[in-house]
Design an enzyme around this catalytic site. Structure first.
Site, short mmCIF file in Angstrom:
data_model
loop_
_atom_site.label_atom_id
_atom_site.label_comp_id
_atom_site.label_asym_id
_atom_site.label_seq_id
_atom_site.Cartn_x
_atom_site.Cartn_y
_atom_site.Cartn_z
N ASP A 30 0.86 -1.19 0.00
CA ASP A 30 0.00 0.00 0.00
C ASP A 30 0.90 1.23 0.00
O ASP A 30 2.03 1.18 0.48
CB ASP A 30 -0.91 -0.01 1.24
CG ASP A 30 -2.14 0.87 1.04
OD1 ASP A 30 -3.24 0.32 0.84
OD2 ASP A 30 -2.00 2.11 1.04
N THR A 118 -13.45 -2.84 -8.46
CA THR A 118 -14.61 -2.75 -9.36
C THR A 118 -14.37 -1.63 -10.37
O THR A 118 -14.14 -0.49 -9.99
CB THR A 118 -15.89 -2.47 -8.55
OG1 THR A 118 -16.02 -3.51 -7.60
CG2 THR A 118 -17.11 -2.44 -9.45
N CYS A 255 -19.79 0.08 -1.96
CA CYS A 255 -20.00 -0.47 -3.30
C CYS A 255 -21.28 0.03 -3.95
O CYS A 255 -21.23 0.65 -5.02
CB CYS A 255 -20.08 -1.99 -3.22
SG CYS A 255 -18.48 -2.77 -3.14
#
Ligand code: UDX
Length: 425
Positions: A30, A118, A255
């Site tokens: 990260d 996504t 989401c």
């Protein structure tokens, strides 16, 4: 196998920990060094059931780093699990994805880049071109979307309904399938665009059910039916199924809100108006605000009234506040002049809500309140001493935004009880 996971957020950490549990060596990378330091110190930066145990149990197979080269050492598969937040236009912001793609160095062996984030349909093709332009033909590309829900993400990963793998080259898809050996689930192999669309369509279908049952609930309120019974009777039809038929304050989270907008914009950008999705989104927006009308109907003007919000996270089992209905609710109540107090068992409300009195206990938040709104169905609220809660409040009015409590019991405790889509008195 050796796996690198880029992104140590909710998705990256669960993916990394679960792949380690399956026996792979996983390096999680990260850019935020504090996050990596926390993980290296053996702590977990997020609240996710079972994750701490999994990270601890697989310590020897897991490493955490900020360095790209270190993460990529000997890697067979590189997962992209970075955030794709929405931009002001509603499209997905792919900046973090492009950063990962552009950071990949030329390697003298084949690796597979697997997309967990996504992304809009077509992203895989664009990534493929970008890799080819840089001469990285030996980097394979696979879309392997996640279907894990927060709070149950570890168990969803280990026991999924299906694993979706979209690849340009079948051999790359097989590498990703092998990575999941040990998980008993059907595998759907497809082209990359279809895999990308499966993720967006699955989310849209779930959201559609939530907005559908919320609209049914609103009609139940107007006609005297009880949405809980209605959902039970409808959901037992095997063609419909019983999941995602809980009426409430609307969906939130990391989401649904962003992915619904992204799919709507994706369609619009291609010249198609996705009417059904537009309605799903609008119903959800209105649903969060209906509570204010419910309170006004009972209390008159909310100016100077004390309203307690019980639960802040977008759902129980997580500390995630992204698109939480509590944020809209607190803002709307304040705009009406109400004094808002709040409690949540894991979220530190002070960092998310301005001008709200955040109490360390539910009873504390209820002190002197004219009304309470149950926003998140934390189990603690089911076990609360509601008799004592009523004594603390200056007026026993409860709007149960998740239909969690038993109306009769609440009425026995002297409460005016109003749920969502149920007879109110
Ligand atoms: C969701 C999807 O379930 C998951 O597959 C995807 O990968 C990410 O988005 P998540 O947002 O973590 O997961 O939670 P989920 O349990 O699906 O709930 C989403 C929202 O819908 C929550 O705000 C929840 O309160 C709401 N919801 C869900 C309802 O209001 N009623 C329901 O019946 C179900």
């Amino acid at each position: 196998m050796k796996v690198a996971v880029f992104g140590a957020g909710y998705v990256g950490l669960v993916t990394g920990a679960c792949l380690a549990e399956l026996g792979h060596d996983v390096a999680i990378r990260d850019v935020v060094s504090e996050k990596i330091d926390t993980l290296n110190a053996g702590e977990v930066p997020i609240h996710e059931a079972g994750l701490a145990d999994l990270l601890e149990r697989n310590r020897e197979r897991l490493s955490f780093t900020t360095e790209v080269d270190e993460a990529l050492e000997d890697a067979d598969v590189v997962y992209v699990a970075v955030g794709t937040p929405r931009t002001s236009s509603g499209d997905a912001d792919l900046t973090a994805v492009w950063t990962v793609v552009d950071e990949l160095p030329a390697l003298d062996r084949r690796i597979v880049l697997a997309m967990k984030s996504t992304v809009p349909v077509g992203t895989g093709t664009t990534v493929r071109h970008r890799l080819d332009e840089r001469g990285l033909e030996n980097v394979g590309y696979v879309s392997n979307p996640e279907f894990t829900a927060e709070g149950t993400a570890v168990s969803d990963f280990m026991h999924p309904d299906r694993i979706v793998i979209g690849a340009f080259e079948p051999a790359d898809g097989e590498v990703v399938e092998r990575l999941h050996e040990g998980i008993d689930a059907p595998v759907v192999h497809s082209d990359v665009a279809s895999a990308e669309m499966i993720k967006l369509a699955a989310n849209a279908a779930l959201m559609m059910r939530v907005s559908f049952i919320n609209e049914i609930a609103n009609v139940c309120e107007a006609t005297g039916a009880d949405v809980i019974k209605v959902a039970e009777g409808v959901g037992l039809d095997h063609r419909i199924g019983r999941h995602f038929l809980r009426a409430g304050l609307g969906y939130g989270g990391s989401c649904f809100p962003k992915d619904s907008l992204a799919l709507k914009q994706l369609a619009a950008n291609s010249g198609y108006h996705f009417q059904l999705l537009a309605a799903v989104i609008e119903v959800n927006e209105l649903q969060k605000r209906r509570v204010v009308n419910k309170l006004e109907r009972r209390l008159g003007s909310l100016r100077g009234k004390k309203i307690a919000l019980l639960g802040l996270a977008f759902k129980p089992g997580t500390d995630d506040m992204r698109e939480a209905p509590s944020l809209v609710l607190a803002g709307r109540l304040q705009a009406e002049g109400a004094e808002v107090s709040a409690w949540d068992p894991v979220v530190d409300g002070t960092t998310h809500l301005d001008g709200v009195h955040v109490a360390p206990s539910a009873l504390g938040a209820l002190e002197g309140a004219d009304a309470a709104v149950l926003v998140t169905e934390w189990p603690e609220l089911g076990e609360l001493d509601w008799e004592e809660a009523g004594r603390r409040m200056s007026n026993r009015l409860l709007v149960d935004g998740r239909n969690m409590l038993d109306p009769e019991t609440m009425r026995r405790h002297g409460f005016e009880y109003e749920g969502i889509g149920r007879a109110s008195e």
